[in-house]
Design a protein around this motif. Sequence first.
Motif, PDB file in Angstrom:
ATOM      1  N   LYS A  53       0.839  -1.201   0.000  1.00 20.26           N
ATOM      2  CA  LYS A  53       0.000   0.000   0.000  1.00 20.26           C
ATOM      3  C   LYS A  53       0.878   1.257   0.000  1.00 20.26           C
ATOM      4  CE  LYS A  53      -4.508   0.629   0.282  1.00 20.26           C
ATOM      5  NZ  LYS A  53      -5.346   0.455  -0.883  1.00 20.26           N
ATOM      6  N   MET A 111      -6.409  10.574  -0.060  1.00 24.07           N
ATOM      7  CA  MET A 111      -7.803  10.242   0.237  1.00 24.07           C
ATOM      8  C   MET A 111      -8.269   9.059  -0.615  1.00 24.07           C
ATOM      9  SD  MET A 111      -9.427  14.085   0.480  1.00 24.07           S
ATOM     10  CE  MET A 111     -11.115  13.498   0.478  1.00 24.07           C
ATOM     11  N   TRP A 112      -7.943   9.099  -1.886  1.00 22.57           N
ATOM     12  CA  TRP A 112      -8.376   8.044  -2.811  1.00 22.57           C
ATOM     13  C   TRP A 112      -7.653   6.720  -2.549  1.00 22.57           C
ATOM     14  CZ3 TRP A 112      -5.092   6.344  -6.981  1.00 22.57           C
ATOM     15  CH2 TRP A 112      -5.686   5.383  -7.796  1.00 22.57           C
ATOM     16  N   TRP A 113      -6.325   6.758  -2.461  1.00 21.20           N
ATOM     17  CA  TRP A 113      -5.540   5.532  -2.380  1.00 21.20           C
ATOM     18  C   TRP A 113      -5.727   4.801  -1.048  1.00 21.20           C
ATOM     19  CZ3 TRP A 113      -3.307   2.758  -6.017  1.00 21.20           C
ATOM     20  CH2 TRP A 113      -2.421   1.755  -5.657  1.00 21.20           C
ATOM     21  N   LEU A 114      -5.745   5.557   0.038  1.00 24.56           N
ATOM     22  CA  LEU A 114      -5.869   4.939   1.370  1.00 24.56           C
ATOM     23  C   LEU A 114      -7.306   4.967   1.890  1.00 24.56           C
ATOM     24  CD1 LEU A 114      -2.624   6.335   3.065  1.00 24.56           C
ATOM     25  CD2 LEU A 114      -2.962   4.111   1.951  1.00 24.56           C
ATOM     26  N   ASN A 115      -8.224   5.465   1.069  1.00 25.80           N
ATOM     27  CA  ASN A 115      -9.630   5.574   1.460  1.00 25.80           C
ATOM     28  C   ASN A 115      -9.778   6.376   2.754  1.00 25.80           C
ATOM     29  OD1 ASN A 115     -12.348   5.162   0.906  1.00 25.80           O
ATOM     30  ND2 ASN A 115     -12.444   3.327   2.178  1.00 25.80           N
ATOM     31  N   PHE A 116      -9.076   7.481   2.830  1.00 29.85           N
ATOM     32  CA  PHE A 116      -9.090   8.365   4.001  1.00 29.85           C
ATOM     33  C   PHE A 116     -10.120   9.472   3.803  1.00 29.85           C
ATOM     34  CE2 PHE A 116      -4.523   8.016   5.926  1.00 29.85           C
ATOM     35  CZ  PHE A 116      -4.747   6.681   6.202  1.00 29.85           C
ATOM     36  N   THR A 117     -10.607   9.992   4.918  1.00 28.46           N
ATOM     37  CA  THR A 117     -11.404  11.203   4.860  1.00 28.46           C
ATOM     38  C   THR A 117     -10.464  12.375   4.599  1.00 28.46           C
ATOM     39  OG1 THR A 117     -11.166  11.726   7.212  1.00 28.46           O
ATOM     40  CG2 THR A 117     -13.017  10.259   6.579  1.00 28.46           C
ATOM     41  N   GLU A 172      -8.375  12.956   7.715  1.00 32.67           N
ATOM     42  CA  GLU A 172      -7.337  11.922   7.858  1.00 32.67           C
ATOM     43  C   GLU A 172      -6.192  12.157   6.868  1.00 32.67           C
ATOM     44  OE1 GLU A 172      -9.832   7.973   9.285  1.00 32.67           O
ATOM     45  OE2 GLU A 172      -9.944   8.607   7.188  1.00 32.67           O
ATOM     46  N   ALA A 173      -6.549  12.533   5.650  1.00 31.63           N
ATOM     47  CA  ALA A 173      -5.522  12.788   4.640  1.00 31.63           C
ATOM     48  C   ALA A 173      -4.679  14.000   5.014  1.00 31.63           C
ATOM     49  CB  ALA A 173      -6.166  12.989   3.266  1.00 31.63           C
TER      50      ALA A 173
END
Length: 147
Positions: free
Chosen positions: A36, A98-104, A107-108
């Motif tokens: 990841k 945000m996209w790659w780690l599916n973060f808000t 969080e990003a």
Amino acid sequence: MRTRMDRIRHTLLFEAVLMVLLILILPPLLGVSVQKIGGLSVIMSMLAMGSNFAYNVMFDKILLALGKPLLPRPFITRAVHAVCFELLFAALTIPVIMWWLNFTFIEAIIYDAGFLVGIPVYAFLFNLTYDTVFPLPQHPVPAEQNS
């Protein structure tokens, strides 16, 4: 100014050293898989290489337009160079994180904050080392400017 090939070498070395450091440090620190972090590092590296190349050329042209020498670069010039690039780069990377780690978004921003602190230090040290290892060629001063 540095040549195009020198700028390409600078960009590739900057990203390669940074990717190795990130892949070694971040997975155990964040509890995220090497795959990841590795994938995110490649994506961000591609963004960084393009923007780093363009930014460095533009920064040198601005210095020349302001009548400032390219070298030696005082501490403040190096600091401004590093901080401004990182602010620009954050605007590009937060959506990717945000996209790659599916973060808000929050969080990003928090994740990216670590980069905003660490990368300028890395950039400062890398560029200082790069200028030492690969100095600009010294051109002789014309005779009429020596007097």
